[in-house]
Design a protein around this motif. Sequence first.
Motif, PDB file in Angstrom:
ATOM      1  N   MET A   1       0.810  -1.196   0.000  1.00 13.52           N
ATOM      2  CA  MET A   1       0.000   0.000   0.000  1.00 13.52           C
ATOM      3  C   MET A   1       0.854   1.261   0.000  1.00 13.52           C
ATOM      4  SD  MET A   1      -3.045   0.941  -0.104  1.00 13.52           S
ATOM      5  CE  MET A   1      -4.194   2.175   0.310  1.00 13.52           C
ATOM      6  N   LEU A   2       1.952   1.244   0.767  1.00 14.95           N
ATOM      7  CA  LEU A   2       2.803   2.424   0.825  1.00 14.95           C
ATOM      8  C   LEU A   2       3.322   2.819  -0.543  1.00 14.95           C
ATOM      9  CD1 LEU A   2       4.354   4.602   2.364  1.00 14.95           C
ATOM     10  CD2 LEU A   2       6.174   2.933   2.696  1.00 14.95           C
ATOM     11  N   SER A   3       3.772   1.836  -1.340  1.00 17.13           N
ATOM     12  CA  SER A   3       4.323   2.179  -2.648  1.00 17.13           C
ATOM     13  C   SER A   3       3.248   2.780  -3.548  1.00 17.13           C
ATOM     14  CB  SER A   3       4.976   0.973  -3.314  1.00 17.13           C
ATOM     15  OG  SER A   3       4.041  -0.034  -3.544  1.00 17.13           O
ATOM     16  N   ARG A   4       2.028   2.350  -3.417  1.00 23.21           N
ATOM     17  CA  ARG A   4       0.945   2.936  -4.197  1.00 23.21           C
ATOM     18  C   ARG A   4       0.683   4.368  -3.733  1.00 23.21           C
ATOM     19  NH1 ARG A   4      -3.616  -0.916  -3.909  1.00 23.21           N
ATOM     20  NH2 ARG A   4      -2.196  -2.257  -5.013  1.00 23.21           N
ATOM     21  N   HIS A  16       7.819   3.098 -10.891  1.00 26.26           N
ATOM     22  CA  HIS A  16       9.275   3.091 -10.854  1.00 26.26           C
ATOM     23  C   HIS A  16       9.740   3.407  -9.445  1.00 26.26           C
ATOM     24  CE1 HIS A  16      10.475   7.500 -10.814  1.00 26.26           C
ATOM     25  NE2 HIS A  16       9.163   7.513 -10.773  1.00 26.26           N
ATOM     26  N   GLN A  17      10.927   2.960  -9.151  1.00 26.33           N
ATOM     27  CA  GLN A  17      11.597   3.290  -7.896  1.00 26.33           C
ATOM     28  C   GLN A  17      13.091   3.132  -8.126  1.00 26.33           C
ATOM     29  OE1 GLN A  17       9.848   0.330  -5.261  1.00 26.33           O
ATOM     30  NE2 GLN A  17      11.792  -0.756  -5.139  1.00 26.33           N
ATOM     31  N   PHE A  18      13.859   3.574  -7.169  1.00 28.19           N
ATOM     32  CA  PHE A  18      15.306   3.512  -7.280  1.00 28.19           C
ATOM     33  C   PHE A  18      15.859   2.531  -6.249  1.00 28.19           C
ATOM     34  CE2 PHE A  18      14.059   7.499  -9.056  1.00 28.19           C
ATOM     35  CZ  PHE A  18      14.912   7.692 -10.124  1.00 28.19           C
ATOM     36  N   ARG A  19      16.914   1.834  -6.621  1.00 29.51           N
ATOM     37  CA  ARG A  19      17.713   1.039  -5.683  1.00 29.51           C
ATOM     38  C   ARG A  19      19.058   1.758  -5.629  1.00 29.51           C
ATOM     39  NH1 ARG A  19      18.393  -4.515  -4.299  1.00 29.51           N
ATOM     40  NH2 ARG A  19      16.236  -4.291  -3.645  1.00 29.51           N
ATOM     41  N   VAL A  20      19.414   2.241  -4.448  1.00 22.94           N
ATOM     42  CA  VAL A  20      20.647   2.999  -4.263  1.00 22.94           C
ATOM     43  C   VAL A  20      21.540   2.209  -3.314  1.00 22.94           C
ATOM     44  CG1 VAL A  20      21.652   5.181  -3.498  1.00 22.94           C
ATOM     45  CG2 VAL A  20      19.428   5.175  -4.659  1.00 22.94           C
ATOM     46  N   PHE A  21      22.742   1.898  -3.768  1.00 25.15           N
ATOM     47  CA  PHE A  21      23.699   1.145  -2.963  1.00 25.15           C
ATOM     48  C   PHE A  21      24.602   2.126  -2.212  1.00 25.15           C
ATOM     49  CE2 PHE A  21      22.436  -1.700  -6.326  1.00 25.15           C
ATOM     50  CZ  PHE A  21      22.287  -2.916  -5.688  1.00 25.15           C
ATOM     51  N   VAL A  22      24.653   1.965  -0.901  1.00 20.72           N
ATOM     52  CA  VAL A  22      25.454   2.830  -0.035  1.00 20.72           C
ATOM     53  C   VAL A  22      26.519   1.973   0.631  1.00 20.72           C
ATOM     54  CG1 VAL A  22      25.397   4.301   2.023  1.00 20.72           C
ATOM     55  CG2 VAL A  22      23.509   4.376   0.370  1.00 20.72           C
ATOM     56  N   THR A  38       1.418  -2.153 -12.797  1.00 19.26           N
ATOM     57  CA  THR A  38       1.334  -1.187 -11.690  1.00 19.26           C
ATOM     58  C   THR A  38       0.982  -1.800 -10.341  1.00 19.26           C
ATOM     59  OG1 THR A  38      -0.956  -0.663 -12.297  1.00 19.26           O
ATOM     60  CG2 THR A  38       0.796   0.745 -13.210  1.00 19.26           C
ATOM     61  N   ASP A  39       0.416  -2.997 -10.321  1.00 23.68           N
ATOM     62  CA  ASP A  39       0.080  -3.638  -9.044  1.00 23.68           C
ATOM     63  C   ASP A  39       1.075  -4.726  -8.657  1.00 23.68           C
ATOM     64  OD1 ASP A  39      -2.130  -2.094  -8.430  1.00 23.68           O
ATOM     65  OD2 ASP A  39      -3.502  -3.372  -9.560  1.00 23.68           O
ATOM     66  N   THR A  40       2.224  -4.742  -9.307  1.00 23.68           N
ATOM     67  CA  THR A  40       3.268  -5.717  -9.024  1.00 23.68           C
ATOM     68  C   THR A  40       4.427  -5.002  -8.341  1.00 23.68           C
ATOM     69  OG1 THR A  40       2.623  -6.990 -10.967  1.00 23.68           O
ATOM     70  CG2 THR A  40       4.819  -7.406 -10.096  1.00 23.68           C
ATOM     71  N   PRO A  41       5.055  -5.649  -7.348  1.00 17.97           N
ATOM     72  CA  PRO A  41       6.214  -5.006  -6.710  1.00 17.97           C
ATOM     73  C   PRO A  41       7.240  -4.559  -7.749  1.00 17.97           C
ATOM     74  CG  PRO A  41       5.584  -6.951  -5.486  1.00 17.97           C
ATOM     75  CD  PRO A  41       4.756  -6.945  -6.755  1.00 17.97           C
ATOM     76  N   ALA A  48      10.594  -6.189 -13.056  1.00 20.26           N
ATOM     77  CA  ALA A  48      10.942  -4.799 -13.346  1.00 20.26           C
ATOM     78  C   ALA A  48      12.249  -4.751 -14.135  1.00 20.26           C
ATOM     79  CB  ALA A  48      11.083  -3.993 -12.058  1.00 20.26           C
ATOM     80  N   THR A  49      12.375  -3.768 -14.977  1.00 17.95           N
ATOM     81  CA  THR A  49      13.600  -3.549 -15.744  1.00 17.95           C
ATOM     82  C   THR A  49      14.522  -2.650 -14.941  1.00 17.95           C
ATOM     83  OG1 THR A  49      12.381  -3.729 -17.814  1.00 17.95           O
ATOM     84  CG2 THR A  49      14.522  -2.627 -17.911  1.00 17.95           C
ATOM     85  N   ALA A  50      15.779  -3.060 -14.811  1.00 15.56           N
ATOM     86  CA  ALA A  50      16.777  -2.268 -14.078  1.00 15.56           C
ATOM     87  C   ALA A  50      17.546  -1.397 -15.069  1.00 15.56           C
ATOM     88  CB  ALA A  50      17.730  -3.182 -13.331  1.00 15.56           C
TER      89      ALA A  50
END
Length: 149
Positions: A1-4, A16-22, A38-41, A48-50
């Motif tokens: 729900m949060l991502s929506r 879309h979202q970002f994966r950031v490596f720290v 749109t309803d898939t993680p 998802a395409t990286a």
Amino acid sequence: MLSRDAGNVTADGQRHQFRVFVLGGRVIHAREHIQAATDTPCNTCQGATAVPVAPADLPRRLADLAVAATASVGLPFAGVDLAIENGGVVFEVNVQPAFVDGELETVAMPYVQAHLDALDRTADSRRGHRPARGPRHGDGLRGPSPQAA
């Protein structure tokens, strides 16, 4: 729900979202995940395409959030999933983030090197002297690590 609720949808309707490596308080790599369903993680194991994003091209707000999120849970290394919409939203901090093809040099090797360096520092401190500034494990195996702008 949060991502929506985050509103992380592109102009053409894809999530879309970002994966950031720290690592060690700085961004060493980033990628954007784009998910047509749109309803898939929004992660690569769910289709998802990286798309790689150079740390210097990452919006400053995302870099700052990723570094702060990693520090807030006391980790030296993490993969932080977040969105830029609504001022920035952190979805999760991954202690063992998955790597995708092409991330051996940019993510995995700096991560392993950091562990080797920490091991060297620990061994040197137990012997009661400061570490020498000579070559490090793996020197010559990788180029310079990118940094966030």
